[in-house]
Design a protein around this motif. Structure first.
Motif, PDB file in Angstrom:
ATOM      1  N   THR A   1       0.859  -1.183   0.000  1.00  0.00           N
ATOM      2  CA  THR A   1       0.000   0.000   0.000  1.00  0.00           C
ATOM      3  C   THR A   1       0.894   1.230   0.000  1.00  0.00           C
ATOM      4  O   THR A   1       2.029   1.170   0.466  1.00  0.00           O
ATOM      5  CB  THR A   1      -0.904   0.011   1.247  1.00  0.00           C
ATOM      6  OG1 THR A   1      -0.084  -0.132   2.409  1.00  0.00           O
ATOM      7  CG2 THR A   1      -1.921  -1.112   1.196  1.00  0.00           C
ATOM      8  N   PRO A   2       0.440   2.362  -0.481  1.00  0.00           N
ATOM      9  CA  PRO A   2      -0.878   2.536  -1.074  1.00  0.00           C
ATOM     10  C   PRO A   2      -0.911   2.127  -2.548  1.00  0.00           C
ATOM     11  O   PRO A   2       0.121   2.060  -3.208  1.00  0.00           O
ATOM     12  CB  PRO A   2      -1.106   4.036  -0.928  1.00  0.00           C
ATOM     13  CG  PRO A   2       0.271   4.620  -0.988  1.00  0.00           C
ATOM     14  CD  PRO A   2       1.191   3.617  -0.360  1.00  0.00           C
ATOM     15  N   TYR A   3      -2.124   1.859  -3.034  1.00  0.00           N
ATOM     16  CA  TYR A   3      -2.363   1.527  -4.433  1.00  0.00           C
ATOM     17  C   TYR A   3      -2.906   2.773  -5.127  1.00  0.00           C
ATOM     18  O   TYR A   3      -3.643   3.549  -4.532  1.00  0.00           O
ATOM     19  CB  TYR A   3      -3.369   0.380  -4.524  1.00  0.00           C
ATOM     20  CG  TYR A   3      -3.744  -0.005  -5.937  1.00  0.00           C
ATOM     21  CD1 TYR A   3      -2.892  -0.814  -6.695  1.00  0.00           C
ATOM     22  CD2 TYR A   3      -4.927   0.434  -6.512  1.00  0.00           C
ATOM     23  CE1 TYR A   3      -3.222  -1.166  -7.999  1.00  0.00           C
ATOM     24  CE2 TYR A   3      -5.256   0.088  -7.810  1.00  0.00           C
ATOM     25  CZ  TYR A   3      -4.400  -0.706  -8.550  1.00  0.00           C
ATOM     26  OH  TYR A   3      -4.718  -1.046  -9.840  1.00  0.00           O
ATOM     27  N   ALA A   4      -2.532   2.969  -6.361  1.00  0.00           N
ATOM     28  CA  ALA A   4      -2.934   4.188  -7.085  1.00  0.00           C
ATOM     29  C   ALA A   4      -4.048   3.868  -8.084  1.00  0.00           C
ATOM     30  O   ALA A   4      -3.798   3.564  -9.244  1.00  0.00           O
ATOM     31  CB  ALA A   4      -1.731   4.781  -7.813  1.00  0.00           C
ATOM     32  N   ALA A   5      -5.272   3.924  -7.603  1.00  0.00           N
ATOM     33  CA  ALA A   5      -6.420   3.639  -8.462  1.00  0.00           C
ATOM     34  C   ALA A   5      -6.587   4.722  -9.520  1.00  0.00           C
ATOM     35  O   ALA A   5      -6.063   5.833  -9.391  1.00  0.00           O
ATOM     36  CB  ALA A   5      -7.687   3.535  -7.620  1.00  0.00           C
ATOM     37  N   MET A   6      -7.332   4.395 -10.560  1.00  0.00           N
ATOM     38  CA  MET A   6      -7.573   5.359 -11.635  1.00  0.00           C
ATOM     39  C   MET A   6      -8.284   6.599 -11.085  1.00  0.00           C
ATOM     40  O   MET A   6      -9.189   6.499 -10.261  1.00  0.00           O
ATOM     41  CB  MET A   6      -8.430   4.707 -12.726  1.00  0.00           C
ATOM     42  CG  MET A   6      -8.630   5.576 -13.949  1.00  0.00           C
ATOM     43  SD  MET A   6      -9.487   4.695 -15.271  1.00  0.00           S
ATOM     44  CE  MET A   6      -8.188   3.560 -15.808  1.00  0.00           C
ATOM     45  N   ILE A   7      -7.853   7.759 -11.541  1.00  0.00           N
ATOM     46  CA  ILE A   7      -8.461   9.013 -11.106  1.00  0.00           C
ATOM     47  C   ILE A   7      -9.819   9.200 -11.773  1.00  0.00           C
ATOM     48  O   ILE A   7      -9.979   8.982 -12.980  1.00  0.00           O
ATOM     49  CB  ILE A   7      -7.549  10.208 -11.469  1.00  0.00           C
ATOM     50  CG1 ILE A   7      -6.219  10.116 -10.694  1.00  0.00           C
ATOM     51  CG2 ILE A   7      -8.251  11.530 -11.187  1.00  0.00           C
ATOM     52  CD1 ILE A   7      -6.323  10.316  -9.218  1.00  0.00           C
ATOM     53  N   THR A   8     -10.805   9.607 -10.982  1.00  0.00           N
ATOM     54  CA  THR A   8     -12.124   9.937 -11.517  1.00  0.00           C
ATOM     55  C   THR A   8     -12.470  11.371 -11.128  1.00  0.00           C
ATOM     56  O   THR A   8     -11.901  11.925 -10.182  1.00  0.00           O
ATOM     57  CB  THR A   8     -13.209   9.012 -10.941  1.00  0.00           C
ATOM     58  OG1 THR A   8     -13.296   9.232  -9.519  1.00  0.00           O
ATOM     59  CG2 THR A   8     -12.875   7.544 -11.202  1.00  0.00           C
ATOM     60  N   LYS A   9     -13.398  11.974 -11.849  1.00  0.00           N
ATOM     61  CA  LYS A   9     -13.818  13.344 -11.529  1.00  0.00           C
ATOM     62  C   LYS A   9     -14.391  13.427 -10.121  1.00  0.00           C
ATOM     63  O   LYS A   9     -14.213  14.422  -9.425  1.00  0.00           O
ATOM     64  CB  LYS A   9     -14.842  13.830 -12.558  1.00  0.00           C
ATOM     65  CG  LYS A   9     -14.237  14.111 -13.928  1.00  0.00           C
ATOM     66  CD  LYS A   9     -15.252  14.728 -14.871  1.00  0.00           C
ATOM     67  CE  LYS A   9     -14.615  15.035 -16.230  1.00  0.00           C
ATOM     68  NZ  LYS A   9     -15.565  15.669 -17.170  1.00  0.00           N
ATOM     69  N   GLN A  10     -15.085  12.378  -9.703  1.00  0.00           N
ATOM     70  CA  GLN A  10     -15.715  12.360  -8.393  1.00  0.00           C
ATOM     71  C   GLN A  10     -14.699  12.501  -7.264  1.00  0.00           C
ATOM     72  O   GLN A  10     -15.007  13.044  -6.199  1.00  0.00           O
ATOM     73  CB  GLN A  10     -16.514  11.054  -8.231  1.00  0.00           C
ATOM     74  CG  GLN A  10     -17.311  10.944  -6.943  1.00  0.00           C
ATOM     75  CD  GLN A  10     -18.425  11.982  -6.829  1.00  0.00           C
ATOM     76  OE1 GLN A  10     -18.894  12.502  -7.837  1.00  0.00           O
ATOM     77  NE2 GLN A  10     -18.826  12.305  -5.608  1.00  0.00           N
ATOM     78  N   MET A  11     -13.460  12.052  -7.514  1.00  0.00           N
ATOM     79  CA  MET A  11     -12.419  12.152  -6.489  1.00  0.00           C
ATOM     80  C   MET A  11     -12.104  13.601  -6.131  1.00  0.00           C
ATOM     81  O   MET A  11     -11.563  13.882  -5.065  1.00  0.00           O
ATOM     82  CB  MET A  11     -11.139  11.460  -6.965  1.00  0.00           C
ATOM     83  CG  MET A  11     -11.214   9.943  -6.953  1.00  0.00           C
ATOM     84  SD  MET A  11      -9.728   9.188  -7.632  1.00  0.00           S
ATOM     85  CE  MET A  11      -8.508   9.674  -6.416  1.00  0.00           C
ATOM     86  N   GLY A  12     -12.441  14.525  -7.019  1.00  0.00           N
ATOM     87  CA  GLY A  12     -12.124  15.928  -6.782  1.00  0.00           C
ATOM     88  C   GLY A  12     -13.097  16.649  -5.862  1.00  0.00           C
ATOM     89  O   GLY A  12     -12.849  17.789  -5.467  1.00  0.00           O
ATOM     90  N   LEU A  13     -14.221  15.999  -5.507  1.00  0.00           N
ATOM     91  CA  LEU A  13     -15.210  16.646  -4.650  1.00  0.00           C
ATOM     92  C   LEU A  13     -14.615  16.884  -3.264  1.00  0.00           C
ATOM     93  O   LEU A  13     -14.189  15.961  -2.583  1.00  0.00           O
ATOM     94  CB  LEU A  13     -16.465  15.780  -4.549  1.00  0.00           C
ATOM     95  CG  LEU A  13     -17.599  16.334  -3.675  1.00  0.00           C
ATOM     96  CD1 LEU A  13     -18.064  17.694  -4.185  1.00  0.00           C
ATOM     97  CD2 LEU A  13     -18.757  15.354  -3.624  1.00  0.00           C
ATOM     98  N   MET A  14     -14.587  18.139  -2.852  1.00  0.00           N
ATOM     99  CA  MET A  14     -13.946  18.507  -1.592  1.00  0.00           C
ATOM    100  C   MET A  14     -14.886  18.271  -0.412  1.00  0.00           C
ATOM    101  O   MET A  14     -16.024  18.756  -0.401  1.00  0.00           O
ATOM    102  CB  MET A  14     -13.503  19.971  -1.638  1.00  0.00           C
ATOM    103  CG  MET A  14     -12.498  20.251  -2.740  1.00  0.00           C
ATOM    104  SD  MET A  14     -12.036  21.994  -2.877  1.00  0.00           S
ATOM    105  CE  MET A  14     -10.954  22.175  -1.459  1.00  0.00           C
ATOM    106  N   ASP A  15     -14.408  17.537   0.564  1.00  0.00           N
ATOM    107  CA  ASP A  15     -15.160  17.247   1.782  1.00  0.00           C
ATOM    108  C   ASP A  15     -14.522  18.049   2.914  1.00  0.00           C
ATOM    109  O   ASP A  15     -13.474  17.673   3.442  1.00  0.00           O
ATOM    110  CB  ASP A  15     -15.109  15.739   2.070  1.00  0.00           C
ATOM    111  CG  ASP A  15     -15.842  15.367   3.341  1.00  0.00           C
ATOM    112  OD1 ASP A  15     -16.385  16.272   4.008  1.00  0.00           O
ATOM    113  OD2 ASP A  15     -15.874  14.163   3.668  1.00  0.00           O
ATOM    114  N   PHE A  16     -15.150  19.159   3.277  1.00  0.00           N
ATOM    115  CA  PHE A  16     -14.552  20.059   4.259  1.00  0.00           C
ATOM    116  C   PHE A  16     -14.601  19.515   5.689  1.00  0.00           C
ATOM    117  O   PHE A  16     -14.075  20.150   6.607  1.00  0.00           O
ATOM    118  CB  PHE A  16     -15.200  21.442   4.175  1.00  0.00           C
ATOM    119  CG  PHE A  16     -14.849  22.181   2.915  1.00  0.00           C
ATOM    120  CD1 PHE A  16     -13.632  22.849   2.805  1.00  0.00           C
ATOM    121  CD2 PHE A  16     -15.704  22.176   1.823  1.00  0.00           C
ATOM    122  CE1 PHE A  16     -13.286  23.512   1.634  1.00  0.00           C
ATOM    123  CE2 PHE A  16     -15.366  22.837   0.650  1.00  0.00           C
ATOM    124  CZ  PHE A  16     -14.152  23.513   0.550  1.00  0.00           C
TER     125      PHE A  16
END
Length: 315
Positions: free
Chosen positions: A200-215
């Motif tokens: 670990t860590p594993y580098a999964a494919m990037i998706t647009k959803q990953m960019g959603l900021m969780d404050f």
């Protein structure tokens, strides 16, 4: 040493260019099919195809290389000594891996065994790694699990983005490739086996959803997310029913007990947002339908009061 080069995006261009400049015979380039882009859906060549055509190298663009006898026959006719792969975008089947005299090698943008997978560059920035690098490995049937042949370490800058690291590692991969090929040809390379267990860590494919900021996450974690996903797909949030892309941010010095995602105030530096731990200052943003701009400029035309809330969905 007759080579066949397999690659697709910008990352794969510098190694191909280096091969040509070093005098290696590149008998063919294999890349993904052209894709429609823009409003007119014009078919656009891949960056690697553009580079290959500049050097008058034959280009092959099979929709798939697995179970493709015509493509396999073409490779057999070429009889490459080695196949070099860099971010090609398809899994290489066993019959191709075993075809060349020296097998297939892959230019992977991480210090294996860490960050096997599709997006090691962005993930290293997101995770706050102090260094990254490139590994050249002998390809096997597993995903990035083959023997490691050589490595180069690249330190990460404090303001490193996915895009800036992408450029550094592409150039480092080109240099490492040219240094490594003679030792492969002369039989002096010493392969190093990777651990059998999945690191670990594993580098999964990037998706647009990953960019959603969780404050509700720490400010430091969000600051790294913004840098890691710059320029694609970019971090984003929602405000007053519109998407707000966040291109740059810095950690604030102040503390806050406000609800995460609440705007504490704005100033010349940017938009100060409360997080679970700390404050994140958005310094370069892009509102839906508008141009990317410094937060100070953005705020001249968009009034944002203290207490405004960023949300994780369009309201």
């Amino acid at each position: 040493m007759k080579t066949v080069y397999m690659g697709t995006p910008d990352f794969a261009v510098p190694p191909l260019k280096a091969l040509v400049e070093a005098g290696y015979e590149v008998a063919a380039v294999v890349t993904q099919p052209d894709k429609p882009k823009g409003r007119g859906k014009t078919l656009m060549p891949t960056p690697v195809k553009e580079e290959a055509l500049m050097h008058e190298i034959p280009v092959y663009q099979p929709q798939k290389i697995r179970n493709n006898q015509e493509f396999l026959d073409t490779l057999k006719e070429i009889q490459p000594d080695i196949i070099i792969v860099a971010a090609f975008g398809q899994i290489i089947p066993k019959e191709v891996l075993e075809l060349p005299k020296y097998g297939c090698i892959n230019i992977h943008a991480s210090l294996l065994p860490k960050y096997r997978g599709a997006a090691p560059i962005q993930q290293a920035v997101i995770d706050g790694e102090k260094e990254s690098g490139v590994t050249i490995m002998q390809m096997g049937e597993g995903l990035d699990t083959g023997d490691m042949l050589s490595k180069i370490v690249i330190p990460l800058d404090k303001e490193e983005t996915g895009g800036s690291l992408f450029g550094k590692l592409a150039q480092a991969g080109a240099e490492l490739l040219i240094k490594t090929l003679p030792s492969i040809e002369q039989g002096t390379v010493t392969p190093e086996k990777q651990p059998q267990e999945s690191p670990t860590p594993y580098a999964a494919m990037i998706t647009k959803q990953m960019g959603l900021m969780d404050f509700s996450k720490p400010a430091a974690e969000l600051e790294r997310l913004v840098r890691g996903l710059n320029p694609w797909p970019s971090a984003y949030t929602f405000v007053n029913g519109k998407t707000l892309k966040v291109w740059k941010s810095v950690l604030g010095q102040e503390t806050s007990d406000a609800e995460p995602g609440t705007v504490m105030g704005t100033d010349a530096q940017g938009i100060h947002v409360a997080c679970k731990d700390g404050v994140l200052i958005l310094t370069e943003v892009q509102l839906e339908g508008k141009k990317r701009m410094e937060a100070e400029v953005f705020l001249r035309g968009y009034h944002m009061e203290a207490g405004t809330r960023f949300t994780d969905h369009k309201e």
